[in-house]
Scaffold this motif. Structure first.
Motif, PDB file in Angstrom:
ATOM      1  N   TYR A 139       0.683  -1.306  -0.097  1.00 36.06           N
ATOM      2  CA  TYR A 139       0.024   0.004  -0.032  1.00 36.06           C
ATOM      3  C   TYR A 139       0.784   1.151   0.307  1.00 36.06           C
ATOM      4  O   TYR A 139       1.567   1.638   0.912  1.00 36.06           O
ATOM      5  CB  TYR A 139      -0.815   0.001   1.194  1.00 36.06           C
ATOM      6  CG  TYR A 139      -1.991  -1.076   1.149  1.00 36.06           C
ATOM      7  CD1 TYR A 139      -3.236  -0.945   0.492  1.00 36.06           C
ATOM      8  CD2 TYR A 139      -1.671  -2.486   1.844  1.00 36.06           C
ATOM      9  CE1 TYR A 139      -4.084  -1.645   0.446  1.00 36.06           C
ATOM     10  CE2 TYR A 139      -2.433  -3.427   1.798  1.00 36.06           C
ATOM     11  CZ  TYR A 139      -3.828  -3.123   1.017  1.00 36.06           C
ATOM     12  OH  TYR A 139      -4.726  -4.158   1.058  1.00 36.06           O
ATOM     13  N   GLN A 140       0.899   1.966  -1.191  1.00 37.39           N
ATOM     14  CA  GLN A 140       1.633   3.223  -1.463  1.00 37.39           C
ATOM     15  C   GLN A 140       1.038   4.262  -0.726  1.00 37.39           C
ATOM     16  O   GLN A 140      -0.420   4.306  -0.260  1.00 37.39           O
ATOM     17  CB  GLN A 140       2.140   3.373  -2.799  1.00 37.39           C
ATOM     18  CG  GLN A 140       2.960   2.279  -3.457  1.00 37.39           C
ATOM     19  CD  GLN A 140       4.050   1.878  -2.376  1.00 37.39           C
ATOM     20  OE1 GLN A 140       4.790   2.833  -1.960  1.00 37.39           O
ATOM     21  NE2 GLN A 140       4.442   0.686  -2.024  1.00 37.39           N
ATOM     22  N   ALA A 141       1.524   5.488  -0.538  1.00 39.48           N
ATOM     23  CA  ALA A 141       0.830   6.724   0.041  1.00 39.48           C
ATOM     24  C   ALA A 141      -0.532   6.896  -0.543  1.00 39.48           C
ATOM     25  O   ALA A 141      -1.165   7.361   0.411  1.00 39.48           O
ATOM     26  CB  ALA A 141       1.881   7.875  -0.382  1.00 39.48           C
ATOM     27  N   GLU A 142      -0.619   6.851  -1.762  1.00 38.98           N
ATOM     28  CA  GLU A 142      -2.109   7.413  -2.284  1.00 38.98           C
ATOM     29  C   GLU A 142      -3.182   6.503  -1.769  1.00 38.98           C
ATOM     30  O   GLU A 142      -4.334   6.756  -1.965  1.00 38.98           O
ATOM     31  CB  GLU A 142      -2.249   7.522  -3.602  1.00 38.98           C
ATOM     32  CG  GLU A 142      -1.950   6.138  -4.597  1.00 38.98           C
ATOM     33  CD  GLU A 142      -0.466   5.448  -4.765  1.00 38.98           C
ATOM     34  OE1 GLU A 142      -0.162   4.770  -5.316  1.00 38.98           O
ATOM     35  OE2 GLU A 142       0.243   6.252  -3.943  1.00 38.98           O
ATOM     36  N   ARG A 143      -2.841   5.199  -1.320  1.00 43.39           N
ATOM     37  CA  ARG A 143      -3.912   4.213  -0.712  1.00 43.39           C
ATOM     38  C   ARG A 143      -3.553   4.001   0.836  1.00 43.39           C
ATOM     39  O   ARG A 143      -4.004   3.039   1.193  1.00 43.39           O
ATOM     40  CB  ARG A 143      -3.787   2.787  -1.572  1.00 43.39           C
ATOM     41  CG  ARG A 143      -4.124   3.073  -3.033  1.00 43.39           C
ATOM     42  CD  ARG A 143      -4.054   1.736  -3.613  1.00 43.39           C
ATOM     43  NE  ARG A 143      -4.725   0.822  -3.034  1.00 43.39           N
ATOM     44  CZ  ARG A 143      -4.389  -0.677  -3.047  1.00 43.39           C
ATOM     45  NH1 ARG A 143      -3.309  -0.882  -3.219  1.00 43.39           N
ATOM     46  NH2 ARG A 143      -5.377  -1.381  -2.732  1.00 43.39           N
ATOM     47  N   THR A 144      -3.204   4.813   1.428  1.00 43.44           N
ATOM     48  CA  THR A 144      -3.108   4.821   2.932  1.00 43.44           C
ATOM     49  C   THR A 144      -4.089   6.133   3.553  1.00 43.44           C
ATOM     50  O   THR A 144      -4.134   7.142   2.885  1.00 43.44           O
ATOM     51  CB  THR A 144      -1.624   4.954   3.492  1.00 43.44           C
ATOM     52  OG1 THR A 144      -1.237   6.313   2.844  1.00 43.44           O
ATOM     53  CG2 THR A 144      -0.694   3.842   2.695  1.00 43.44           C
ATOM     54  N   ALA A 145      -4.357   5.767   4.743  1.00 50.19           N
ATOM     55  CA  ALA A 145      -4.984   7.006   5.549  1.00 50.19           C
ATOM     56  C   ALA A 145      -4.664   6.756   6.942  1.00 50.19           C
ATOM     57  O   ALA A 145      -4.010   5.418   7.509  1.00 50.19           O
ATOM     58  CB  ALA A 145      -6.544   6.846   5.676  1.00 50.19           C
ATOM     59  N   PHE A 146      -4.290   7.821   7.726  1.00 50.79           N
ATOM     60  CA  PHE A 146      -3.800   7.796   9.356  1.00 50.79           C
ATOM     61  C   PHE A 146      -4.860   8.665   9.998  1.00 50.79           C
ATOM     62  O   PHE A 146      -5.115   9.629   9.979  1.00 50.79           O
ATOM     63  CB  PHE A 146      -2.402   8.556   9.123  1.00 50.79           C
ATOM     64  CG  PHE A 146      -1.198   7.904   8.146  1.00 50.79           C
ATOM     65  CD1 PHE A 146      -0.340   6.994   8.547  1.00 50.79           C
ATOM     66  CD2 PHE A 146      -1.170   8.344   6.897  1.00 50.79           C
ATOM     67  CE1 PHE A 146       0.498   6.327   7.953  1.00 50.79           C
ATOM     68  CE2 PHE A 146      -0.141   7.467   6.056  1.00 50.79           C
ATOM     69  CZ  PHE A 146       0.544   6.663   6.797  1.00 50.79           C
ATOM     70  N   LEU A 147      -4.867   7.790  11.267  1.00 50.16           N
ATOM     71  CA  LEU A 147      -5.962   8.274  12.283  1.00 50.16           C
ATOM     72  C   LEU A 147      -4.977   8.465  13.687  1.00 50.16           C
ATOM     73  O   LEU A 147      -4.216   7.502  13.925  1.00 50.16           O
ATOM     74  CB  LEU A 147      -6.957   7.113  12.683  1.00 50.16           C
ATOM     75  CG  LEU A 147      -7.653   6.837  11.190  1.00 50.16           C
ATOM     76  CD1 LEU A 147      -8.773   5.720  11.956  1.00 50.16           C
ATOM     77  CD2 LEU A 147      -8.609   8.082  10.878  1.00 50.16           C
TER      78      LEU A 147
END
Length: 696
Positions: free
Chosen positions: A545-553
């Motif tokens: 999963y590269q940056a465009e397919r990640t989310a950070f909570l």
């Protein structure tokens, strides 16, 4: 492990105490389901057999499976049954008894029968070595490698299989723990080793030591199970990677789970909670009480604004787990992110009987999958909640699971009469109602624990019920608690497996800060976030999963200066005002007052998610019909004690539409039964959920 392409099949498996549930998502977005009796002696047997049967039934090549998602009870069962590895602890001199000292608290100060849980590591296997780190991470006394070797030699001589290493202040500087780990691995290669800096780099010696010990205790069982599962699936041609559901609702690769099994102890119910949260958002119903009733336990969780209630620590123990933040010392401390679940030992397989005082009790002992309720005819002659439901007509008295499981009503009647009715001088039908009433009272306690005890009024919320027995008991619970609406999702009997198909890969990281909030700058917080983000992004990249397919909570753990415990609040950006306001609100919600003492930021935590292209969309589900699953006819159902049974129509979900239909009605599906009592109306919403609303 590469990211999953969206043109292959995914399969999700949830192991319960009675049934193992399987959901398969095809490349066309169609969902298939199956159920098979669990195999408690080795849960992987039922998984492999069930997957093989479903693939053969659908004529799907095992090689076409891209991913196996799995919720497992191996961790929790290993602790409950005390079948973990023979574990030793190596700790700093003077800290040998941390596990027994704990927090110097007890769950109920007036319970004279309470006994403190025995440590998973007996005192003779808790050994001290010379070393010392200061609170700021500087070395006070170097590690004695000879002392580590002596401790390792003594533990190996005692037949120890796994070693936990927990040194004071290692969260600030892990050098000594890493050094000790290297010494043990080099000199005792047969020992499994886990360090607290790898499992929980946080302050508080008891919590960190306990979590590390639990992790070590589970290492052998989890590795053995996942290896058996992987080899068994490969034997039938399934070579897809295995992802395991974590206690906080994310997914981890099996190899990571083998190193940190403590993260998946509460894996079992997490899938259903995540599914309920996503389904609630799809229904535009973001505040929901989740009720999951299976064969062994019933669980309740609160969802607010589309997010499950979470906790940064919980205690695993026998019996009732109320999830209250104020009840401590009842079990083994696990300081890991988890969904905040209230659980009671009241499921379909919970055994009913008369206690020494002559009172009717139900659970927590369960008949499980083998031998199961009396009506299964597999050797159990004690009555269960399922037997009561069969006798009263709520559950089909001839077969379940689409005809796979034979039911003998006469055995249920005999069990209830002999073990409950005759001892209490009650007619059999009254005894069956009594069993249901006691079970419902226990389950209502779980719902109150996550609502009333948290200052929430259940009358303002929706009850979303699933699990094999959720639709049978939810109407009674809603009536007791004044909840106006019950939602039964599609495929409710296997909903925990279904929820896994909506989950994401997730990695977490944290950093201990321990600074006053008003003395920190935006640059300080930004630097902490960048460090954590880099760490988690690397793990997600390794999963494809590269940056465009990640989310950070992001979450912050805060407390008022001088206090000993923290509260967790979500935040975005580097907005200190937002963090402060959310902490004040959470503090007032938890404790009922406001404090003007300065705030301390204790920890910053991040959950990084790998966003799937093919995550299940609850707003657009396509469910495959099972042959022979449609139902029709009628049977006698007794809805209340002292009232005559009435003839009730038997139907299936497809017979309902958007128009409200007055009860009584029994809706039978392959995976579950839904009861619509006489004082309720039922309709089907646009997604396919059955919605029950009660007459005022």
């Amino acid at each position: 492990m590469a990211a999953v392409s969206d043109n292959r099949f995914r399969i999700a498996i949830d192991i319960g105490g009675t049934f193992t549930d399987i959901a398969l998502l095809t490349d066309a977005g169609l969902i298939h389901q199956s159920k098979i009796s669990s195999t408690p002696a080795d849960p992987s047997v039922a998984v492999i057999e069930g997957v093989g049967q479903l693939l053969a039934e659908l004529s799907i090549s095992p090689a076409a499976i891209a991913e196996v998602l799995h919720g497992t009870t191996v961790g929790s069962n290993t602790i409950l049954q005390r079948k973990g590895a023979k574990t030793g602890l190596i700790t700093t001199r003077g800290f040998r008894d941390v596990l027994e000292i704990g927090r110097i608290r007890m769950p109920d100060m007036f319970d004279l029968t309470w006994e403190k849980p025995k440590p998973l590591v007996p005192r003779r296997h808790r050994l001290e070595v010379t070393e010392r780190m200061a609170a700021d991470g500087t070395t006070v006394e170097p590690l004695s490698e000879s002392g580590v070797i002596s401790a390792g030699r003594a533990l190996a001589a005692e037949g120890i299989e796994a070693v936990a290493i927990a040194f004071i202040n290692s969260y600030r500087n892990p050098a000594h723990e890493l050094q000790a780990e290297a010494v043990i691995r080099a000199n005792f290669p047969d020992l499994l080793v886990t360090t607290s800096c790898a499992v929980l780099p946080e302050m508080k010696e008891y919590e960190r030591t306990s979590t590390t010990v639990v992790n070590a205790y589970l290492l052998a069982a989890m590795r053995s199970y996942l290896q058996r599962l992987e080899s068994g699936l490969r034997a039938i041609g399934v070579a897809a990677p295995i992802l395991v559901m974590t206690s906080n609702g994310g997914m981890l690769a099996a190899n990571v789970t083998c190193e940190k099994p403590v993260l998946v102890v509460a894996s079992g119910p997490a899938g259903g909670v995540i599914g309920a949260a996503r389904l609630g958002v799809a229904r535009n119903d973001r505040d929901v009480i989740v009720f999951d009733m299976g064969g062994t336990t019933a669980k309740a969780v609160i969802i607010e604004d589309g997010r499950p209630s979470m906790t940064s620590e919980y205690e695993f123990r026998d019996g009732i787990s109320t999830s209250s933040r104020f009840i401590k010392a009842g079990g083994y401390m696990l300081k890991v992110p988890a969904i905040d679940i209230a659980e009671v030992g009241a499921g379909g397989g919970s055994i009913a009987g008369i206690d020494k005082g002559g009172l009717l009790v139900v659970g927590p002992q369960s008949a499980g999958a083998m031998p199961g309720p009396a009506c299964y005819g597999l050797g159990n002659d004690r009555p269960t909640v399922t037997d009561a439901n069969v006798v009263l007509g709520f559950i089909n008295s001839t077969s379940l699971a689409g005809g796979k499981l034979h039911i003998d009503r006469a055995l249920s009647e005999q069990a209830i009469r002999v073990h409950v009715g005759d001892p209490l001088g009650l007619p059999m039908q009254d005894a069956a109602h009594g069993i249901r009433a006691v079970a419902n009272a226990a389950m209502a306690r779980a719902i109150r624990a996550v609502t009333v005890e948290r200052g929430l009024d259940p009358r303002d919320l929706t009850l979303m019920a699933f699990g094999g027995n959720g639709g049978v008991h939810a109407p009674d619970l809603a009536r007791q608690l004044g909840i106006p609406r019950v939602v039964i999702p599609p495929m409710s009997g296997i909903f925990s497996a279904l929820g896994m198909l909506a989950s994401d890969i997730e990695h977490t990281a944290l950093k201990t800060v321990s600074q006053r909030l008003d003395r920190m700058s935006v640059a300080d917080l930004r630097e902490i976030k960048q460090e954590l983000r880099k760490q988690v992004a690397a793990q997600l990249a390794a999963d494809g999963y590269q940056a465009e397919r990640t989310a950070f909570l992001w979450e912050a753990d805060l407390r008022h200066e001088g206090q000993a415990t923290e509260l967790t609040v979500p935040f975005e950006g580097e907005d200190f005002a937002q963090i402060r306001e959310r902490f004040i609100a959470e503090y007032f919600k938890t404790y009922g007052y406001r404090d003007s003492t300065p705030m301390e930021l204790m920890k910053v935590r991040v959950a990084g998610r790998g966003l799937r292209d093919n995550r299940l969309d609850f707003g657009n589900m396509k469910i495959a019909a099972r042959p022979g699953s449609s139902r029709s006819g009628a049977r006698q159902v007794s809805f209340a004690r002292g009232e005559p049974a009435v003839a009730v129509e038997i139907s299936d979900r497809n017979a309902l539409d958007a128009s409200r239909r007055q009860g009584p009605l029994i809706i039978e599906e392959f995976d579950a039964t839904v009861v619509v009592p006489p004082d309720a109306k039922a309709h089907k919403d646009a997604i396919g959920c059955i919605v029950l609303e009660f007459d005022s």
